[in-house]
Design a protein around this motif. Structure first.
Motif, PDB file in Angstrom:
ATOM      1  N   TRP A 131       0.859  -1.192   0.000  1.00 62.67           N
ATOM      2  CA  TRP A 131       0.000   0.000   0.000  1.00 62.67           C
ATOM      3  C   TRP A 131       0.894   1.241   0.000  1.00 62.67           C
ATOM      4  O   TRP A 131       2.089   1.170  -0.258  1.00 62.67           O
ATOM      5  CB  TRP A 131      -1.012  -0.021   1.140  1.00 62.67           C
ATOM      6  CG  TRP A 131      -2.114   1.011   0.945  1.00 62.67           C
ATOM      7  CD1 TRP A 131      -2.464   2.013   1.797  1.00 62.67           C
ATOM      8  CD2 TRP A 131      -2.977   1.131  -0.196  1.00 62.67           C
ATOM      9  NE1 TRP A 131      -3.505   2.759   1.265  1.00 62.67           N
ATOM     10  CE2 TRP A 131      -3.814   2.247   0.039  1.00 62.67           C
ATOM     11  CE3 TRP A 131      -3.104   0.441  -1.400  1.00 62.67           C
ATOM     12  CZ2 TRP A 131      -4.778   2.678  -0.877  1.00 62.67           C
ATOM     13  CZ3 TRP A 131      -4.062   0.853  -2.308  1.00 62.67           C
ATOM     14  CH2 TRP A 131      -4.880   1.957  -2.048  1.00 62.67           C
ATOM     15  N   HIS A 132       0.323   2.439   0.207  1.00 58.10           N
ATOM     16  CA  HIS A 132       1.149   3.635   0.027  1.00 58.10           C
ATOM     17  C   HIS A 132       0.747   4.820   0.908  1.00 58.10           C
ATOM     18  O   HIS A 132       0.764   5.968   0.473  1.00 58.10           O
ATOM     19  CB  HIS A 132       1.141   4.064  -1.448  1.00 58.10           C
ATOM     20  CG  HIS A 132      -0.233   4.178  -2.051  1.00 58.10           C
ATOM     21  ND1 HIS A 132      -0.842   3.122  -2.686  1.00 58.10           N
ATOM     22  CD2 HIS A 132      -1.114   5.199  -2.101  1.00 58.10           C
ATOM     23  CE1 HIS A 132      -2.033   3.497  -3.119  1.00 58.10           C
ATOM     24  NE2 HIS A 132      -2.224   4.750  -2.770  1.00 58.10           N
ATOM     25  N   GLY A 133       0.368   4.537   2.152  1.00 56.83           N
ATOM     26  CA  GLY A 133       0.164   5.662   3.050  1.00 56.83           C
ATOM     27  C   GLY A 133      -0.834   5.398   4.161  1.00 56.83           C
ATOM     28  O   GLY A 133      -1.751   4.586   4.013  1.00 56.83           O
ATOM     29  N   THR A 134      -0.651   6.097   5.284  1.00 56.80           N
ATOM     30  CA  THR A 134      -1.657   6.101   6.339  1.00 56.80           C
ATOM     31  C   THR A 134      -2.866   6.867   5.830  1.00 56.80           C
ATOM     32  O   THR A 134      -2.724   8.013   5.398  1.00 56.80           O
ATOM     33  CB  THR A 134      -1.096   6.778   7.606  1.00 56.80           C
ATOM     34  OG1 THR A 134      -0.026   5.998   8.124  1.00 56.80           O
ATOM     35  CG2 THR A 134      -2.176   6.932   8.667  1.00 56.80           C
ATOM     36  N   PRO A 135      -4.049   6.280   5.841  1.00 49.05           N
ATOM     37  CA  PRO A 135      -5.201   6.915   5.179  1.00 49.05           C
ATOM     38  C   PRO A 135      -5.870   8.016   6.013  1.00 49.05           C
ATOM     39  O   PRO A 135      -6.530   7.738   7.006  1.00 49.05           O
ATOM     40  CB  PRO A 135      -6.160   5.740   4.965  1.00 49.05           C
ATOM     41  CG  PRO A 135      -5.848   4.794   6.072  1.00 49.05           C
ATOM     42  CD  PRO A 135      -4.376   4.941   6.353  1.00 49.05           C
ATOM     43  N   LEU A 136      -5.664   9.237   5.571  1.00 49.98           N
ATOM     44  CA  LEU A 136      -6.451  10.349   6.085  1.00 49.98           C
ATOM     45  C   LEU A 136      -7.782  10.376   5.348  1.00 49.98           C
ATOM     46  O   LEU A 136      -8.846  10.503   5.938  1.00 49.98           O
ATOM     47  CB  LEU A 136      -5.701  11.667   5.874  1.00 49.98           C
ATOM     48  CG  LEU A 136      -6.469  12.960   6.121  1.00 49.98           C
ATOM     49  CD1 LEU A 136      -6.906  13.045   7.574  1.00 49.98           C
ATOM     50  CD2 LEU A 136      -5.617  14.168   5.737  1.00 49.98           C
ATOM     51  N   LYS A 137      -7.707  10.203   4.023  1.00 52.61           N
ATOM     52  CA  LYS A 137      -8.899  10.159   3.173  1.00 52.61           C
ATOM     53  C   LYS A 137      -9.532   8.772   3.221  1.00 52.61           C
ATOM     54  O   LYS A 137      -8.840   7.777   3.430  1.00 52.61           O
ATOM     55  CB  LYS A 137      -8.533  10.502   1.718  1.00 52.61           C
ATOM     56  CG  LYS A 137      -7.800  11.817   1.552  1.00 52.61           C
ATOM     57  CD  LYS A 137      -7.515  12.118   0.104  1.00 52.61           C
ATOM     58  CE  LYS A 137      -6.467  11.201  -0.484  1.00 52.61           C
ATOM     59  NZ  LYS A 137      -5.110  11.514  -0.084  1.00 52.61           N
ATOM     60  N   TYR A 304      -4.609  17.065   1.956  1.00 51.93           N
ATOM     61  CA  TYR A 304      -5.231  15.829   2.431  1.00 51.93           C
ATOM     62  C   TYR A 304      -4.371  14.616   2.082  1.00 51.93           C
ATOM     63  O   TYR A 304      -4.845  13.491   2.049  1.00 51.93           O
ATOM     64  CB  TYR A 304      -6.623  15.670   1.810  1.00 51.93           C
ATOM     65  CG  TYR A 304      -7.394  16.967   1.755  1.00 51.93           C
ATOM     66  CD1 TYR A 304      -8.029  17.460   2.898  1.00 51.93           C
ATOM     67  CD2 TYR A 304      -7.477  17.708   0.580  1.00 51.93           C
ATOM     68  CE1 TYR A 304      -8.725  18.665   2.858  1.00 51.93           C
ATOM     69  CE2 TYR A 304      -8.173  18.903   0.534  1.00 51.93           C
ATOM     70  CZ  TYR A 304      -8.784  19.381   1.673  1.00 51.93           C
ATOM     71  OH  TYR A 304      -9.468  20.569   1.635  1.00 51.93           O
ATOM     72  N   SER A 305      -3.111  14.857   1.804  1.00 52.10           N
ATOM     73  CA  SER A 305      -2.194  13.794   1.412  1.00 52.10           C
ATOM     74  C   SER A 305      -1.537  13.166   2.627  1.00 52.10           C
ATOM     75  O   SER A 305      -1.198  13.858   3.593  1.00 52.10           O
ATOM     76  CB  SER A 305      -1.110  14.353   0.486  1.00 52.10           C
ATOM     77  OG  SER A 305      -0.083  13.406   0.282  1.00 52.10           O
TER      78      SER A 305
END
Length: 395
Positions: A131-137, A304-305
């Protein structure tokens, strides 16, 4: 519109060809025990968690036991040139015969998004989805978009042996939002993100001199990075070029003395903006790794990234510039209360420029420790320890 339909036709023909050829290799090719296939954002770049894992294994594999195969659709760029002279590094393009061959025969497959819908993991292969990030969105079924837009991601997660997660929050959201809770038979590796290792491991001066300076116009000043995310939904990316350029022009006028501004847009936005004359000189190419770039950044402006979760390890100021907060939240939604993520949250360009006049040297982000507690600089090593054979002799 004609171009859009033509591109869709080419894509479908490639998918049809790929599925036939992939089936042939799946049935006949022998699995190569010391081959690793890496893919990031469907071959757009040599970056992110797969890149960090590649660097880690490449460094420890002193006898060059492994063949490292990278899916990169470009013919060449500065990032690829760093490794092009190594005999154990190979580049292939999506849908090519070589790509389909290694998709079927590589022992280890590492991807930060998803392989094509026709991919079927073979017995004996080990698939790590990073995957590619801690999800804020919001993700998957939680997004207010087209039904089933996450179906291929769901399929990839279900085929994977391992899913990499930087924290327990991300684990929960990935599993729940992609409808695999209770049925996923693989293992979630919760050991932080290898890509974040690169923020502190990269030699900033060497990176600045040998890589970054060859792609953008640099001065000796400190670097402020503006990294806005994309708008829209999967399969329908919004063109926000005008908004980004307007923001950049105003930032450049109001930037404080001793700083310079660079732009790094999300990979889904890059093609919209890369050739624009007004920002081309400061637009960091999509093929450069973001976390290596963050090693030289002194101040981050994003929205929001999830890039700011990575940047937290530097304890440097993060401005969450949310000029379209109301419309964005209405169309996408968030998992986390934005006010808990940074003390610097300007909601207009005027407010941002005002706050930039007094950039703090450091910021204490202890309130968000739950998202960064696993980042000790050795996540790559820990991930490889899980997925490689325990008897593998690596120094």
């Amino acid at each position: 519109m004609i171009y859009y339909h033509y591109a869709e036709l080419v894509h479908r023909q490639a998918e049809k060809y790929g599925s036939r050829t992939a089936l042939k290799y799946r049935d006949n090719a022998t699995i190569e025990e010391k081959t690793v296939l890496y893919e990031t954002f469907h071959g757009k770049s040599m970056t992110d968690n797969p890149f960090a894992l590649f660097l880690d294994l490449l460094d420890r594999d002193v006898n060059q036991e492994f063949l490292h195969v990278w899916t990169v659709n470009a013919d060449s760029n500065i990032q690829m040139e760093r490794f092009s002279n190594l005999p154990n590094v190979k580049f292939v393009k999506v849908y090519s015969d070589e790509y389909l061959y290694y998709l079927a025969c590589a022992k280890y497959l590492i991807n930060n998004t998803s392989f094509p819908p026709y991919y079927q993991k073979r017995e004996g292969q080990i698939y790590l989805n990073t995957w590619h990030g801690t999800p804020l969105k919001t993700l998957g079924k939680d997004m207010q978009g087209a039904m089933g837009q996450h179906k291929n991601l769901q399929r990839n997660f279900m085929q994977s042996d391992y899913i990499l997660s930087p924290n327990s929050f991300t684990t929960k959201k990935l599993i729940e939002s992609h409808d695999i809770e209770g049925i996923y038979k693989g293992k979630v590796i919760e050991e932080g993100y290898p890509r974040i290792d690169l923020i502190t491991k990269t030699n900033p001066q060497k990176y600045r001199d040998e890589i970054l300076s060859k792609t953008v116009s640099l001065t000796d000043d400190k670097i402020i990075l503006y990294a806005p995310t994309w708008r829209g939904e999967v399969g329908s990316v919004g063109d926000t070029t005008a908004e980004v350029i307007n923001n950049i022009k105003q930032m450049m006028v109001g930037i404080p003395k001793g700083y310079q501004l660079l732009l790094k847009v999300h990979s889904l936005m890059y093609n919209y903006i890369k050739d624009d004359e007004e920002v081309k000189a400061i637009c960091v190419p999509d093929y450069l790794d973001t976390c290596e770039l963050l090693s030289v950044v002194d101040c981050l402006i994003t929205d929001y990234s999830s890039i700011f979760f990575d940047f937290y390890v530097k304890n440097k100021p993060v401005f969450l510039f949310m000029y379209d907060k109301e419309s964005y939240l209405d169309g996408r939604g968030m998992y986390i209360d934005l006010d808990t993520l940074s003390p610097l949250i300007p909601e207009s360009i005027t407010e941002l420029i005002s706050q930039l006049q007094e950039i703090p040297e450091s910021v204490n982000y202890s309130e968000v420790y739950e998202y960064t507690s696993l980042q000790k600089g050795n996540s790559g090593e820990k991930v490889w320890a899980v997925i490689l054979d325990s008897n593998r002799d690596l120094n």
